[in-house]
Write a protein that holds these residues in place. Structure first.
Motif, mmCIF file in Angstrom:
data_model
loop_
_atom_site.group_PDB
_atom_site.id
_atom_site.type_symbol
_atom_site.label_atom_id
_atom_site.label_comp_id
_atom_site.label_asym_id
_atom_site.label_seq_id
_atom_site.Cartn_x
_atom_site.Cartn_y
_atom_site.Cartn_z
ATOM 1 N N VAL A 160 6.282 29.103 -10.051
ATOM 2 C CA VAL A 160 7.120 29.865 -9.119
ATOM 3 C C VAL A 160 6.990 29.347 -7.689
ATOM 4 O O VAL A 160 7.989 29.050 -7.028
ATOM 5 N N LEU A 161 5.755 29.233 -7.201
ATOM 6 C CA LEU A 161 5.559 28.834 -5.807
ATOM 7 C C LEU A 161 5.672 27.324 -5.617
ATOM 8 O O LEU A 161 6.232 26.874 -4.612
ATOM 9 N N VAL A 189 1.194 30.497 -12.859
ATOM 10 C CA VAL A 189 2.426 31.108 -12.335
ATOM 11 C C VAL A 189 2.701 30.570 -10.933
ATOM 12 O O VAL A 189 3.849 30.334 -10.561
ATOM 13 N N GLY A 190 1.648 30.322 -10.151
ATOM 14 C CA GLY A 190 1.816 29.736 -8.827
ATOM 15 C C GLY A 190 2.417 28.343 -8.887
ATOM 16 O O GLY A 190 3.277 27.991 -8.082
ATOM 17 N N GLY A 248 1.478 25.342 -3.810
ATOM 18 C CA GLY A 248 1.879 26.488 -4.616
ATOM 19 C C GLY A 248 0.838 26.858 -5.650
ATOM 20 O O GLY A 248 0.566 28.037 -5.896
ATOM 21 N N TYR A 290 6.922 35.999 -7.150
ATOM 22 C CA TYR A 290 5.621 35.634 -7.724
ATOM 23 C C TYR A 290 4.714 36.864 -7.839
ATOM 24 O O TYR A 290 4.101 37.101 -8.881
ATOM 25 N N GLY A 348 -1.307 30.256 -5.605
ATOM 26 C CA GLY A 348 -1.315 31.091 -6.801
ATOM 27 C C GLY A 348 -2.720 31.446 -7.241
ATOM 28 O O GLY A 348 -2.996 32.580 -7.635
ATOM 29 N N ALA A 405 7.910 34.433 -2.626
ATOM 30 C CA ALA A 405 6.545 34.948 -2.772
ATOM 31 C C ALA A 405 6.566 36.322 -3.439
ATOM 32 O O ALA A 405 5.720 36.615 -4.291
#
Length: 133
Positions: A17-18, A13-14, A52, A110, A56, A107
């Motif tokens: 998304v990040l 997911v990091g 990122g 996330y 994460g 952030a």
């Protein structure tokens, strides 16, 4: 096993998304600030994706430990968001206010995704909420 699960979830997911989201957000901010020619560079993109992904993984680790230590779901959520947003703020506090707010919001997106994933899975050794004895 659960530690590995949260590291993998946090990392993947990091990355999306990040990492990818952060790179796109950087592009948007550069466009908003009229910074001339806007280009993606391979080294710059890889750096942001890596950062990122690592962020994460660390957030997944934080969530794993909070799941083990804090049984109350709302308290765990508040602690997770507070800890991770403070770490994020430390990284972006030197930016102008609008980009700082945009990265803090990214952030938060996330963190909410990770928390929702955590609420959908019961903690090992604990009955799901609403279960009858």
């Amino acid at each position: 096993m659960e530690l590995r699960t949260w590291l993998i979830r946090g990392t993947l997911v990091g990355l999306v998304v990040l990492g990818i989201g952060g790179r796109l957000l950087m592009r948007l901010i550069a466009h908003m600030e009229n910074r001339g020619i806007l280009v993606f560079t391979i080294p710059g993109t890889l750096t942001v994706l890596f950062a990122g992904t690592v962020a994460g993984a660390f957030a997944g680790l934080i969530y794993y430990f909070l799941r083990r230590l804090v049984r109350d779901a709302w308290l765990r959520t508040l602690a997770f968001i507070a800890i991770c947003e403070l770490i994020t703020w430390r990284g972006v506090h030197g930016l102008l206010p609008r980009p700082q707010l945009m990265f803090m919001t990214l952030a938060l997106v996330y963190l909410v995704i990770i928390d929702v994933m955590g609420r959908r899975r019961p903690i090992a050794g604990q009955r799901p909420s609403g279960a009858l004895s």
